[in-house]
Design an enzyme around this catalytic site. Sequence first.
Site, PDB file in Angstrom:
ATOM      1  CG  ASP A  62       4.311   9.570  -1.024  1.00  0.00           C
ATOM      2  OD1 ASP A  62       4.704   8.386  -0.952  1.00  0.00           O
ATOM      3  OD2 ASP A  62       4.007  10.119  -2.100  1.00  0.00           O
ATOM      4  CE1 TYR A 152       1.027  -6.398  -3.866  1.00  0.00           C
ATOM      5  CE2 TYR A 152       0.502  -8.696  -4.314  1.00  0.00           C
ATOM      6  CZ  TYR A 152       0.540  -7.625  -3.437  1.00  0.00           C
ATOM      7  OH  TYR A 152       0.100  -7.783  -2.143  1.00  0.00           O
ATOM      8  CB  ALA A 154       8.792  -8.384  -9.483  1.00  0.00           C
ATOM      9  CE  LYS A 156       3.343  -6.774  -1.073  1.00  0.00           C
ATOM     10  NZ  LYS A 156       3.395  -6.185   0.279  1.00  0.00           N
TER      11      LYS A 156
HETATM   12  N1  LIG Z   1      -5.654  -7.112   0.335  1.00  0.00           N
HETATM   13  C1  LIG Z   1      -5.060  -8.196  -0.097  1.00  0.00           C
HETATM   14  O1  LIG Z   1      -5.643  -9.022  -0.841  1.00  0.00           O
HETATM   15  C2  LIG Z   1      -3.636  -8.497   0.318  1.00  0.00           C
HETATM   16  C3  LIG Z   1      -3.169  -9.821   0.185  1.00  0.00           C
HETATM   17  C4  LIG Z   1      -1.859 -10.090   0.532  1.00  0.00           C
HETATM   18  C5  LIG Z   1      -1.022  -9.088   0.986  1.00  0.00           C
HETATM   19  N2  LIG Z   1      -1.509  -7.820   1.124  1.00  0.00           N
HETATM   20  C6  LIG Z   1      -0.571  -6.773   1.589  1.00  0.00           C
HETATM   21  O2  LIG Z   1      -1.075  -6.214   2.784  1.00  0.00           O
HETATM   22  C7  LIG Z   1      -0.642  -4.856   2.907  1.00  0.00           C
HETATM   23  C8  LIG Z   1      -1.850  -3.974   3.209  1.00  0.00           C
HETATM   24  O3  LIG Z   1      -2.767  -4.091   2.125  1.00  0.00           O
HETATM   25  P1  LIG Z   1      -4.291  -3.621   2.203  1.00  0.00           P
HETATM   26  O4  LIG Z   1      -5.073  -4.647   1.499  1.00  0.00           O
HETATM   27  O5  LIG Z   1      -4.638  -3.227   3.582  1.00  0.00           O
HETATM   28  O6  LIG Z   1      -4.209  -2.333   1.244  1.00  0.00           O
HETATM   29  P2  LIG Z   1      -5.123  -1.010   1.236  1.00  0.00           P
HETATM   30  O7  LIG Z   1      -6.428  -1.252   1.879  1.00  0.00           O
HETATM   31  O8  LIG Z   1      -5.105  -0.538  -0.189  1.00  0.00           O
HETATM   32  O9  LIG Z   1      -4.289   0.017   2.141  1.00  0.00           O
HETATM   33  C9  LIG Z   1      -3.054   0.537   1.721  1.00  0.00           C
HETATM   34  C10 LIG Z   1      -2.497   1.448   2.817  1.00  0.00           C
HETATM   35  O10 LIG Z   1      -1.233   1.971   2.390  1.00  0.00           O
HETATM   36  C11 LIG Z   1      -1.275   3.408   2.458  1.00  0.00           C
HETATM   37  N3  LIG Z   1      -0.431   3.953   1.389  1.00  0.00           N
HETATM   38  C12 LIG Z   1      -0.619   3.847   0.047  1.00  0.00           C
HETATM   39  N4  LIG Z   1       0.331   4.507  -0.607  1.00  0.00           N
HETATM   40  C13 LIG Z   1       1.150   5.050   0.352  1.00  0.00           C
HETATM   41  C14 LIG Z   1       2.314   5.860   0.306  1.00  0.00           C
HETATM   42  N5  LIG Z   1       2.852   6.255  -0.860  1.00  0.00           N
HETATM   43  N6  LIG Z   1       2.898   6.236   1.474  1.00  0.00           N
HETATM   44  C15 LIG Z   1       2.359   5.854   2.650  1.00  0.00           C
HETATM   45  N7  LIG Z   1       1.267   5.073   2.761  1.00  0.00           N
HETATM   46  C16 LIG Z   1       0.664   4.688   1.615  1.00  0.00           C
HETATM   47  C17 LIG Z   1      -2.762   3.753   2.266  1.00  0.00           C
HETATM   48  O11 LIG Z   1      -3.123   5.013   2.821  1.00  0.00           O
HETATM   49  P3  LIG Z   1      -3.026   6.378   1.963  1.00  0.00           P
HETATM   50  O12 LIG Z   1      -3.652   6.091   0.617  1.00  0.00           O
HETATM   51  O13 LIG Z   1      -3.749   7.399   2.768  1.00  0.00           O
HETATM   52  O14 LIG Z   1      -1.571   6.679   1.849  1.00  0.00           O
HETATM   53  C18 LIG Z   1      -3.392   2.653   3.106  1.00  0.00           C
HETATM   54  O15 LIG Z   1      -3.304   2.982   4.460  1.00  0.00           O
HETATM   55  C19 LIG Z   1       0.045  -4.522   1.571  1.00  0.00           C
HETATM   56  O16 LIG Z   1       1.444  -4.597   1.727  1.00  0.00           O
HETATM   57  C20 LIG Z   1      -0.457  -5.600   0.633  1.00  0.00           C
HETATM   58  O17 LIG Z   1       0.461  -5.851  -0.416  1.00  0.00           O
HETATM   59  C21 LIG Z   1      -2.796  -7.501   0.811  1.00  0.00           C
END
Ligand SMILES: NC(=O)c1ccc[n+]([C@@H]2O[C@H](COP(=O)([O-])OP(=O)(O)OC[C@H]3O[C@@H](n4cnc5c(N)ncnc54)[C@H](OP(=O)(O)O)[C@@H]3O)[C@@H](O)[C@H]2O)c1
Length: 266
Positions: A62, A152, A154, A156
């Site tokens: 975590d 969010y 803020a 990013k």
């Molecule tokens: N999806 C979008 O629309 C989007 C758009 C722009 C930018 N992004 C950015 O892209 C990145 C990845 O997003 P995603 O869409 O792939 O999100 P996601 O599918 O929700 O995956 C989040 C990941 O972070 C891990 N995580 C969550 N809390 C954690 C913690 N406390 N410690 C360690 N790991 C943790 C989760 O695994 P566990 O729960 O097992 O820990 C999972 O592997 C993020 O930074 C997000 O802000 C996403």
Amino acid sequence: MRVHGRTILLTGATGGIGRALALTLAEAGAQLLLVARDAVALEQLGRALPCAGAPHRWLSADLTQEAARDEVVRICAEAPLSMLINNAGTSELNFLQDTLPETIERQFALNLTAPVLLTRLLLPKLLTQQSALVLNVGSAFGSIGYPGFSVYCASKFGLRGFSEALRRELADTGVGVLHIAPRATRTALNSERVVAMNHALGNAMDDPLQVARQVLQCIERDRRGTVVLGWPERLYTVINAVLPAVTDRALRKALPVIRRFARPQP
Ligand SMILES: NC(=O)c1ccc[n+]([C@@H]2O[C@H](COP(=O)([O-])OP(=O)(O)OC[C@H]3O[C@@H](n4cnc5c(N)ncnc54)[C@H](OP(=O)(O)O)[C@@H]3O)[C@@H](O)[C@H]2O)c1
């Protein structure tokens, strides 16, 4: 920078974008150290990835906890780490007055504080490499303040500022800093309400593999600074920086739709 043969630490590895990045980087010949909290999901992912040389490794941690970050650093001590990808993140669609204090703290802790602290801890290691990279996964919402995502945004915006300053701080070293800002992407990060809102507003949502391929391209082309993925979002970030009143007007028009999904009536 070629990723083949490189040891890369990837956080948020089991999420939508993380999994796609893990697969894309493993196929390109990288050796991965995968981090997330869910140990079972990590192991399944680690065992399923193609492997060019030494096996991939994984660690359940975590990242909002100091002891867990220290454990990540301890594991990295044995590896020739040359890339840190700060990808783990969390988001919630809510107007500020409806957002719980703990949700606000969780978003800052994971999206901003954890990458800054982890980067600080791993920088000495990265500086021992001839060429290395810190890659921060931000968001188009790190350049455009969007209603319903003030917290969010803020976090990013902060990550983008951190990336820019660090890139300049490390300009005379072998460590580059790249900040990649995807637009909306189809992953579990987005609740059904967010998906429905994007649909109603006509906002495009990318496939995570498409995002991962663009990230790989940016790494291999030695891109630095901020790269916003997706068109017209790239243009919108420029318009917002130069003519914010234009974005104000566009989002004022969209506000009733955004409110409908951010504050659904019972
Ligand atoms: N999806 C979008 O629309 C989007 C758009 C722009 C930018 N992004 C950015 O892209 C990145 C990845 O997003 P995603 O869409 O792939 O999100 P996601 O599918 O929700 O995956 C989040 C990941 O972070 C891990 N995580 C969550 N809390 C954690 C913690 N406390 N410690 C360690 N790991 C943790 C989760 O695994 P566990 O729960 O097992 O820990 C999972 O592997 C993020 O930074 C997000 O802000 C996403």
